[in-house]
Scaffold this motif. Structure first.
Motif, PDB file in Angstrom:
ATOM      1  N   ALA A 181     -20.541  40.056  18.265  1.00 37.12           N
ATOM      2  CA  ALA A 181     -21.695  40.535  17.792  1.00 37.12           C
ATOM      3  C   ALA A 181     -22.278  41.630  18.876  1.00 37.12           C
ATOM      4  N   LEU A 182     -21.577  40.795  20.086  1.00 36.06           N
ATOM      5  CA  LEU A 182     -22.493  41.835  21.187  1.00 36.06           C
ATOM      6  C   LEU A 182     -21.362  43.340  21.243  1.00 36.06           C
TER       7      LEU A 182
ATOM      8  N   ALA B  51     -28.712  47.753  18.742  1.00 37.18           N
ATOM      9  CA  ALA B  51     -29.843  46.497  18.976  1.00 37.18           C
ATOM     10  C   ALA B  51     -29.745  47.444  20.804  1.00 37.18           C
ATOM     11  N   ALA B  52     -28.853  47.678  21.714  1.00 32.84           N
ATOM     12  CA  ALA B  52     -29.369  48.104  22.834  1.00 32.84           C
ATOM     13  C   ALA B  52     -29.957  49.650  22.402  1.00 32.84           C
ATOM     14  N   ALA B  53     -29.707  50.027  22.127  1.00 30.15           N
ATOM     15  CA  ALA B  53     -30.405  51.417  22.375  1.00 30.15           C
ATOM     16  C   ALA B  53     -32.007  51.610  21.506  1.00 30.15           C
ATOM     17  N   ARG B  54     -32.118  50.565  20.718  1.00 29.55           N
ATOM     18  CA  ARG B  54     -33.567  50.232  20.275  1.00 29.55           C
ATOM     19  C   ARG B  54     -34.066  49.703  21.346  1.00 29.55           C
TER      20      ARG B  54
ATOM     21  N   PHE C  86     -35.295  45.860  28.276  1.00 21.72           N
ATOM     22  CA  PHE C  86     -33.338  46.259  28.465  1.00 21.72           C
ATOM     23  C   PHE C  86     -33.085  45.635  29.725  1.00 21.72           C
ATOM     24  N   LEU C  87     -33.575  45.628  30.656  1.00 22.66           N
ATOM     25  CA  LEU C  87     -32.946  45.839  32.277  1.00 22.66           C
ATOM     26  C   LEU C  87     -33.266  44.328  32.630  1.00 22.66           C
ATOM     27  N   VAL C  88     -34.063  43.575  31.442  1.00 20.52           N
ATOM     28  CA  VAL C  88     -33.840  41.952  32.164  1.00 20.52           C
ATOM     29  C   VAL C  88     -32.323  41.498  31.791  1.00 20.52           C
ATOM     30  N   VAL C  89     -32.052  41.352  30.545  1.00 19.24           N
ATOM     31  CA  VAL C  89     -30.988  41.517  29.104  1.00 19.24           C
ATOM     32  C   VAL C  89     -29.770  42.264  30.393  1.00 19.24           C
ATOM     33  N   ALA C  90     -29.788  42.787  30.758  1.00 19.09           N
ATOM     34  CA  ALA C  90     -27.981  43.655  31.731  1.00 19.09           C
ATOM     35  C   ALA C  90     -28.672  43.223  32.721  1.00 19.09           C
ATOM     36  N   ARG C  91     -29.382  42.489  33.284  1.00 14.67           N
ATOM     37  CA  ARG C  91     -29.030  41.324  34.251  1.00 14.67           C
ATOM     38  C   ARG C  91     -27.992  40.408  34.005  1.00 14.67           C
TER      39      ARG C  91
ATOM     40  N   PRO D 130     -25.503  35.748  13.257  1.00 15.10           N
ATOM     41  CA  PRO D 130     -26.109  36.594  14.607  1.00 15.10           C
ATOM     42  C   PRO D 130     -27.746  37.117  14.239  1.00 15.10           C
ATOM     43  N   PRO D 131     -28.070  36.349  15.946  1.00 14.26           N
ATOM     44  CA  PRO D 131     -28.967  36.971  15.538  1.00 14.26           C
ATOM     45  C   PRO D 131     -29.286  38.501  15.601  1.00 14.26           C
ATOM     46  N   ALA D 132     -30.243  39.451  15.239  1.00 10.66           N
ATOM     47  CA  ALA D 132     -30.107  40.039  15.241  1.00 10.66           C
ATOM     48  C   ALA D 132     -30.875  41.248  16.632  1.00 10.66           C
ATOM     49  N   ASP D 133     -31.688  40.130  17.177  1.00  9.73           N
ATOM     50  CA  ASP D 133     -32.516  41.025  18.859  1.00  9.73           C
ATOM     51  C   ASP D 133     -31.325  41.103  19.460  1.00  9.73           C
ATOM     52  N   LEU D 134     -31.287  41.906  20.425  1.00  9.83           N
ATOM     53  CA  LEU D 134     -30.112  42.476  21.832  1.00  9.83           C
ATOM     54  C   LEU D 134     -30.460  41.036  22.708  1.00  9.83           C
ATOM     55  N   ARG D 135     -31.813  40.496  22.588  1.00  7.85           N
ATOM     56  CA  ARG D 135     -31.926  39.347  23.565  1.00  7.85           C
ATOM     57  C   ARG D 135     -31.997  37.820  22.671  1.00  7.85           C
TER      58      ARG D 135
END
Length: 310
Positions: free
Chosen positions: A105-106, A112-115, A124-129, A76-81
């Motif tokens: 993976a999530l 990844a979230a911390a980075r 980060f807030l875009v991803v969180a939403r 799976p992708p390493a980048d949280l986005r």
């Protein structure tokens, strides 16, 4: 069947098994019916404007799942986005076959979230939403706080400061609330994030979550007289002054400062208690030594006296 992905001027074409796609998704099952839609008649599905790399992962993964146990699946992708973008695709195109692997993976994505939170608060807030809209944010916060340690301090601080539904997601996660009262969270906050107006703890108080700190097992994260001044000046934080453990901590000499006189004036009982503690001589601890005959000698270095017990 052909899956055409990307921009119209530079499309990518993937050759896929129609049976595998239909088994994996009700969307593809309907789209590829030869007697219903153009896509089924022509054997082609065009996904104009979609991300090519994400669809490469999705299609590879779908075929691996369809092939069964033992088939190699792409990482799976390493980048949280990107990971959340794939989850969004699964939601839109009803790709339930990918959901278990993406969920795992999530759950492992706390680093990844911390980075991402450290690199860009806005991203980060875009991803969180997005996770909030997909119904995944609150359960993930609990898992991330359990595994992410102090690295989750910045993500949670961003969510609290954002307010609204994002802050409510924090309050709704029992593990996140426990983490908020831990030294890992409180000790990791920068000075301006601790008690200053607009900081994480003030925002926690403003959304009704200050009670999370009532079970805090250590108040050593309160550093100096400036922190005490914030407690006295910020109305939302004043309930903390009623906690016995906080009162005991504030008696430490590190909080002593003439600059607090005006701030403490409205709190005469607290003022008297702190003054008595700050101005009293500090008694050194007793030193215990055991003699050769087994008896204990307690030496008080402040008084210069010793006492013996059998």
């Amino acid at each position: 069947v052909r899956i055409v992905v990307g921009e119209a001027h530079e499309p990518w074409e993937f050759i896929c098994q129609a049976v595998a796609l239909s088994r994996a998704s009700p969307f593809f099952e309907a789209a590829l019916r030869p007697d219903t839609w153009r896509e089924g008649h022509e054997g082609e599905v065009r996904l104009v404007g979609e991300d090519v790399e994400l669809w490469w992962f999705v299609l590879q993964h779908l075929h691996a799942v369809d092939a069964g146990v033992g088939a190699a699946r792409p990482a799976p992708p390493a980048d949280l986005r990107d990971l959340v973008a794939v989850l969004r695709l699964c939601h839109i195109f009803l790709l339930d076959a990918l959901t278990p692997d993406l969920t795992r993976a999530l759950c492992d994505a706390a680093p990844a979230a911390a980075r991402l939170a450290a690199e860009s608060t806005e991203d980060f807030l875009v991803v969180a939403r997005e996770l909030l809209q997909l119904g995944r944010l609150q359960p993930l916060l609990g898992t991330w706080c359990l595994s992410g340690g102090e690295g989750m301090a910045a993500p949670l601080a961003h969510l609290l400061k954002a307010g609204g539904k994002l802050a409510e997601a924090v309050l709704g996660s029992r593990s996140a609330m426990v983490f908020l009262a831990s030294k890992q969270f409180l000790g990791a906050l920068a000075k301006e994030e601790r008690l200053a107006p607009g900081g994480a703890i003030v925002c926690l108080a403003e959304v009704g979550g200050l009670e999370a700190l009532y079970c805090c097992d250590s108040w050593e994260w309160l550093h100096d007289h400036e922190d005490l001044a914030h407690l006295l000046d910020e109305e939302a934080l004043m309930p903390l002054l009623q906690i016995p453990a906080v009162k005991r901590e504030l008696r430490h000499p590190r909080f002593r400062s003439p600059s607090l006189a005006q701030a403490l004036a409205p709190f005469p009982m607290l003022f008297d208690d702190l003054l008595l503690a700050w101005l009293s001589p500090v008694r050194p601890p007793l030193a215990l030594n055991r003699l050769h005959d087994g008896s204990l000698v307690a030496y008080d270095s402040g008084e210069g006296t010793a006492s013996m017990s059998g």
